[in-house]
Structures are given as structure tokens and as C-alpha cells.
Design an enzyme around this catalytic site. Structure first.
Site, mmCIF file in Angstrom:
data_model
loop_
_atom_site.group_PDB
_atom_site.id
_atom_site.type_symbol
_atom_site.label_atom_id
_atom_site.label_comp_id
_atom_site.label_asym_id
_atom_site.label_seq_id
_atom_site.Cartn_x
_atom_site.Cartn_y
_atom_site.Cartn_z
ATOM 1 N N PHE A 54 -1.519 2.641 -4.367
ATOM 2 C CA PHE A 54 -0.871 2.659 -3.413
ATOM 3 C C PHE A 54 -1.891 3.204 -2.166
ATOM 4 O O PHE A 54 -2.438 3.896 -2.598
ATOM 5 C CB PHE A 54 0.550 3.492 -3.394
ATOM 6 C CG PHE A 54 1.616 2.936 -4.182
ATOM 7 C CD1 PHE A 54 2.398 1.987 -3.590
ATOM 8 C CD2 PHE A 54 1.511 3.214 -5.417
ATOM 9 C CE1 PHE A 54 3.466 1.506 -4.322
ATOM 10 C CE2 PHE A 54 2.553 2.654 -6.232
ATOM 11 C CZ PHE A 54 3.624 1.839 -5.514
ATOM 12 N N GLU A 55 -1.382 2.673 -0.919
ATOM 13 C CA GLU A 55 -2.822 2.933 -0.042
ATOM 14 C C GLU A 55 -2.311 4.429 0.487
ATOM 15 O O GLU A 55 -3.541 5.014 0.910
ATOM 16 C CB GLU A 55 -2.494 1.801 1.175
ATOM 17 C CG GLU A 55 -1.230 2.037 2.218
ATOM 18 C CD GLU A 55 -1.282 1.346 3.219
ATOM 19 O OE1 GLU A 55 -1.782 1.918 4.323
ATOM 20 O OE2 GLU A 55 -1.210 0.158 3.486
ATOM 21 N N ALA A 56 -1.564 4.968 0.197
ATOM 22 C CA ALA A 56 -1.219 6.548 0.562
ATOM 23 C C ALA A 56 -1.907 7.384 -0.180
ATOM 24 O O ALA A 56 -2.042 8.547 -0.090
ATOM 25 C CB ALA A 56 0.313 6.909 0.801
ATOM 26 N N GLY A 57 -2.332 6.831 -1.348
ATOM 27 C CA GLY A 57 -3.029 7.700 -2.544
ATOM 28 C C GLY A 57 -2.629 7.729 -4.096
ATOM 29 O O GLY A 57 -3.368 8.142 -4.733
ATOM 30 N N ASN B 137 -4.785 1.496 9.294
ATOM 31 C CA ASN B 137 -4.395 2.853 8.810
ATOM 32 C C ASN B 137 -6.062 3.264 8.119
ATOM 33 O O ASN B 137 -6.367 4.686 8.232
ATOM 34 C CB ASN B 137 -3.750 2.502 7.283
ATOM 35 C CG ASN B 137 -2.218 2.586 7.973
ATOM 36 O OD1 ASN B 137 -1.907 2.931 8.821
ATOM 37 N ND2 ASN B 137 -1.362 2.487 6.764
#
Lengths: 263, 342
Positions: A54-57, B137
Site C-alpha cells: 500500500f502506498e501509505a506504507g 503523493n
């Protein structure tokens, strides 16, 4: 969304077809909604070792519930690594991520996507949409980009109102000329009407199979650009009972993506 | 083919100077004394957020956000802020409700991920009241990373060839070693960074559990940092597990103890998002008059975040949200360190 028959609806069809495009033992950065439902279904069927990032981590979680956000707690359950955006995007930039799977408001024949605005005047948009998020980054850096979207003339357009996320830009070699990493780009598009890939020579979108009951004419009618078709055009295999059961009972029991009609 | 190669002359405005010498001078005079920085959210916002400042919100839109600070910024009617919008969802929604900003670095705004679009944020952005510069982002995370590294820019391989490029303030450069064409992302030094964490001491040493999102970068690049924390702990607690430390004390200006401080957002390992209330926000936003009443009730009509939590069911509602949270700490076997690398 209309259903072809009573056994499944079009969201379920799209998610099942999308899941089959993901090979086992690959890495993939996935967005929320239908792409994530497809990746979760793939893990429960032909691709149990598909690594989801996931791009958030979060990296390689064991997903139990369909996340609402690419950062929420449900993306982090039993993960191998909990990191940050830089770590995940840098993994993509380094070349270690095979797939990304996106949605979008508009797509053109080279697989370029608009998720920024509707209208022609940037300073006064008719509709302001979210923008890139991580989509531009992921489509620039991951080896293969998949897109899942309803099929109509407003979405499959000749000219985007804004080019947010690069497909093949203006054709063969354009990505590399712009400075983007070589040898990657759009791979598949899964719509309500068909499964599409890209012609290797012209880099233009090309129908690879028509969904059950859909005609070539219907695709042409619902596409704003000249769509290419494979010469021998098979029918997309229908979702199996097994796929539908997993999708409804394990992947999306609340109907967040496939809708209440699926149950 | 090639009939419309997008222009490489970016038209977007650069809202913050990437001047590293100026930033070093600022950081040189920032006090290193380990003093008690515990204060109320109201005091932190009055002292450290000024009209016209450029703000970066930590977390991820609706996950681990400093809601209490965002509410207070609206309540104190701060104006003309700049905003870094990397997946800005509920945080963006709150600041748009107060019409607090007039310029925005856009990566993801207006949207609420799977919860749809914010009608009020859309109206605000379509009104022409906000100057926008487009990024992504990764670009915003890397811009803060460049600043954290003390470098005026970082090269990257995104955005090139798209309309984002055209409306960004990025430039292209040639790699001096390989000749490769690259994107140059200017360092972003926000005036204020606001970050919600799991635990902090009164000096500003702070730790978080779970994904770090862009908070290492936001915390290190921001000139002033406001930390809100679920739990206030002794410094010894921080020293027990230093791999989890996000920021050491001298980078932090204010520490505010705000239990349930990410509400109605999700706080990993603590409580899940309040989907009913987030839906109530979107519903109220449909009509501007209804939304004004909604804001009067929940933000302008209360004196602090605790009163807002009370209006939303207080401890009993929070207990329900704690039950919905899927992540559990294993006290016997500590969680792996946040950060790390692939």
C-alpha cells in the site's frame, strides 16, 4: 449497474476478470475499491503469493477485511513490514514492483488517465476531482499498470480534459522520451464491457475479449476513440461459483465494492 | 504521434522557498533546550500557527490525523494558509470547512477515498478562491524528504510528460553521470507541521506505531512542529524502544495531550474510524446552510475538542470504536520498529 443475468452483477464480473490478470509471486501496489477487491480475490484463487503493498506504507499484510483507505488499520494486519510512503514509492522507482492497479475518471487510447478535473479551463474546472494521489507515481514506476473502470463514452474519451497519469502518452517511445523509466506502462483495462490490452506496435488499446453477451458494436458505440480488436475475439469466461462465493463471503461481505445486489 | 507533447515549462507557483541556507539559518536558532512543551491545543495553535503560514498535516487524510489542531485552526479562524495536500481527505475537509487556506500543493484533495467526494471542499476548490499547484503523493513526500536532507531538490522519475508537470513547479534536469532526463523536485519546508502520535513525553520526544506515512519527512522538514499524542509518557518509556521514535525533542515546539485525537479518523492499534460520523459530515455538506449549522454545533459552538467528543458520544462511543479496531499490540512480543526498508 445492470446485470447480464441473475447469477452476478457487472461489478462482480469486473472484479473476477481483474483478479485473473494478476500472476502469482508478483508484487503489486493496489488502490482501494475494485482494484483491492480484485487483488484480494486473486490471493484467494490463482495468486496466493501475490505481494500486496500500500502506498501509505504497509507491505505484505494478511488482509482480513477490505480496507476503506490505503492507510487504515485493515491494510496493516499481520504485515511483513510497516514503513512509509517514501519506502514504497522508492521500491517502485527501483524497479521491484510489478503491478499497479488503478481506477480513473477518463482514459484515452494510449491508457493515459485523468483523475484531476472535468472541464477545459484549469483555473475554473467544471468539476474538481482529487488529482493524482499516488496514481501518477505508480503508473510511472511500476512495470505493469492495470485499470478497472465502467465503459462509456464519457470515460473512454478521444482527448482527456487533463492528463494526470501517464499511459503510453502519445505513442511508442513517448514515455522514454519524456524521461520515464523504460519498458513499463499500461498492461490491461478491465471494463464493464470487455477486457483490453495494448497493441505491442502502436501501443493503442485493443480489446482482447468481450464480456458475455457484449457485441463488438456495443464496445465501439461506448468508446470515444477508435478501439482496436484482436482478430479472433473470445468471450470473457464468466465468474465461477467458487469465485463469486469467495468474493461475496470473504472479500467483500459488506458489499462495499460489489454492491448489495451481489448478495 | 507526438502531436501534443505537453509543455515542459511548468506554470505552477512555488509556494515555499527551497532555499537551504535560509532553512539552515532558521534551524540554527531553534532552541535545543529540553523544556516542558506541554500545552493546550488552543495555546499551541495561537502560538505556532499564524495567518498566512504554510501547513503540512501528518497522517493520511483520515488515518492518524491531528483532528484537534485542525478544529482549533478553524475555530480560531486562521486565514490565508498554504496547505500541502498529500492524500488530504478528512483533514482537507475540516480546513476547507473553515475556508482557512488560499493556496494548495495538490496531490490528492476533495476526495475521501472510498467515502466519495466532499461537496463543500469541491465547492471551495471550484470557486477559484484557492491557488493550486499540482504534484503527486510521492512528489510531496520526496519534497519534504529533500528538505529533511537539507538539499534544495531531489531528482525523481515521476510526473514527466503529463499535465501534472505543466501545472507543477518542478523542473527537468540532466543527470551529470548518465545523461538521463530527470524531474527535479524542489525542497518543501512547511512553516508548521502537525502530527498525531501514539506516545510522547512533555519535551516532544514522540513515537508512533504502525505505518509512518510521510511523517518522518513532514516532521523533519517543518520549521515548527505541533505534536498531539494519545498517551503522555515519561522519557524513560521512549528510551525503552528508541527504534520507534519519530522525532527527538528539539524538533518539536508543542506537545498536546489529546486522547482520541485522530477522531473521527482511524488511529491504528487504538480505535477505528467513526464511519457514521464521517458520513454525517458528507451529508451535512450537501447544503451550505445545513453545513453551517453542523459546523456551529461541532466546531464553533464548542470550546475544545473534548466537548466535540462528548457531543459524539464520549467515552462510550470511543469504547465502541476501540472494539472495531483490528490491530492489537502484543505486549509480550513488541511490534517491529516503524520505518525500516525494503
Amino acid at each position: 449497474m445492470k446485470s447480464n443475468n441473475n447469477r452476478y452483477n457487472l461489478m462482480e464480473l469486473m472484479v473476477c476478470v481483474a483478479a485473473r490478470q494478476l500472476e502469482d509471486s508478483r508484487t503489486a501496489v493496489i488502490g482501494t475499491g475494485m482494484p483491492l477487491a480484485a487483488a484480494m480475490l486473486a490471493q484467494k484463487t490463482a495468486a496466493p503469493n501475490l505481494v500486496i503493498l500500500f502506498e501509505a506504507g504497509s507491505v505484505a499484510p494478511k488482509l482480513r477485511r477490505l480496507p476503506i483507505s490505503v492507510a487504515d488499520s485493515n491494510t496493516q494486519t499481520d504485515a511483513l513490514l510497516l514503513s512509509g510512503m517514501d519506502i514504497v514509492f522508492e521500491a517502485c522507482q527501483r524497479g521491484t514492483v510489478d503491478y499497479t492497479f488503478l481506477g480513473g475518471a477518463q482514459i484515452d487510447m494510449y491508457g493515459n488517465i485523468n483523475s484531476s478535473m472535468i472541464g477545459t479551463d484549469y483555473d475554473h474546472p467544471k468539476v474538481r476531482l482529487p488529482g493524482s494521489g499516488g496514481a501518477n507515481d505508480l503508473a510511472c514506476l511500476c512495470w505493469m499498470t492495470l485499470v478497472i473502470t465502467p465503459h462509456d463514452k464519457r470515460r473512454f474519451v478521444k482527448k482527456l480534459d487533463f492528463l494526470t497519469t501517464p499511459g503510453y502518452l502519445t505513442g511508442p517511445g513517448a514515455r522514454e522520451r519524456a524521461g520515464l523509466p523504460a519498458g513499463c506502462g499500461p498492461y490491461k483495462v478491465i471494463s464493464t464491457l470487455a477486457l483490453m490490452g495494448y497493441d505491442p506496435e502502436s501501443k493503442r488499446m485493443r480489446v482482447e475479449s468481450l464480456h458475455p453477451g457484449v457485441t463488438k458494436e456495443e464496445v465501439i458505440e461506448n468508446t470515444g476513440f477508435e478501439m482496436l480488436f484482436l482478430d479472433a475475439l473470445p468471450e470473457t469466461p464468466e465468474p465461477t461459483d467458487h469465485e463469486l462465493k469467495l468474493l461475496r463471503e470473504e472479500v467483500d461481505p459488506l458489499g462495499l465494492v460489489i454492491g448489495k445486489a451481489g448478495q | 504521434m507526438n502531436e501534443q507533447v505537453p509543455s515542459l515549462t511548468p506554470q505552477g507557483e512555488l509556494f515555499c522557498s527551497p532555499d537551504v541556507e535560509e532553512a539552515r539559518s532558521f534551524f540554527r536558532q531553534k532552541p535545543r533546550t529540553m523544556t516542558n512543551k506541554l500545552m493546550s491545543v488552543s495555546e499551541a495553535v495561537s502560538r505556532f500557527v499564524h495567518d498566512g503560514d504554510y501547513l503540512a498535516s501528518g497522517g493520511f487524510g483520515g488515518v492518524r490525523i491531528a483532528s484537534s489542531v485542525l478544529h482549533e485552526i478553524v475555530r480560531q479562524r486562521k486565514k490565508n494558509l498554504g496547505l500541502s495536500g498529500h492524500t488530504a481527505t478528512h483533514d482537507f475537509q475540516i480546513l476547507a470547512a473553515g475556508r482557512c487556506f488560499n493556496r494548495c500543493d495538490v496531490a490528492y484533495i476533495v476526495g475521501l477515498e472510498m467515502r466519495g467526494l466532499s461537496p463543500n471542499a469541491r465547492r471551495y476548490m471550484e470557486s477559484g478562491a484557492v491557488k493550486m499547484t499540482e504534484w503527486s503523493n510521492a512528489a510531496l513526500a520526496w519534497r519534504c524528504k529533500a528538505a529533511s536532507m537539507g538539499l534544495p531538490f531531489l531528482p525523481a522519475r515521476v510526473i514527466l510528460g503529463t499535465d501534472i508537470m505543466k501545472h507543477s513547479a518542478a523542473k527537468t534536469i540532466e543527470c551529470p553521470f548518465t545523461g538521463q532526463k530527470l524531474l527535479a523536485l524542489p525542497a518543501l519546508y512547511p512553516d508548521v507541521g502537525i502530527i498525531h502520535v501514539h506516545r510522547a513525553d512533555i519535551f516532544g520526544n514522540c513515537q508512533l506505531d504502525g505505518i509512518t506515512i510521510a511523517d518522518y519527512e513532514v516532521g523533519r522538514s517543518s520549521k515548527r512542529v505541533i505534536i498531539t499524542t494519545e498517551h503522555l509518557v515519561d522519557t524513560d518509556e521512549i528510551r525503552k524502544d528508541p527504534l520507534k521514535t519519530l522525532l527527538p525533542f528539539w524538533l518539536v515546539d508543542a506537545v498536546c495531550h489529546v486522547r482520541y485525537g485522530s477522531y473521527p479518523g482511524n488511529m491504528p492499534y487504538e480505535y477505528f474510524s467513526d464511519e457514521e460520523h464521517l458520513a454525517e459530515w458528507v451529508q451535512a455538506e450537501q447544503d451550505p446552510n445545513t453545513f453551517q449549522k453542523f459546523l456551529d454545533k461541532y466546531i464553533y459552538g464548542v470550546s475544545n475538542f473534548k466537548e466535540y467528543l462528548e457531543l459524539k458520544g464520549g467515552e462510550s462511543r470511543m469504547a465502541e470504536l476501540r472494539k472495531l479496531e483490528p490491530l492489537r499490540r502484543n505486549e509480550e512480543r513488541p511490534m517491529p520498529a516503524s520505518g525500516g526498508s525494503l
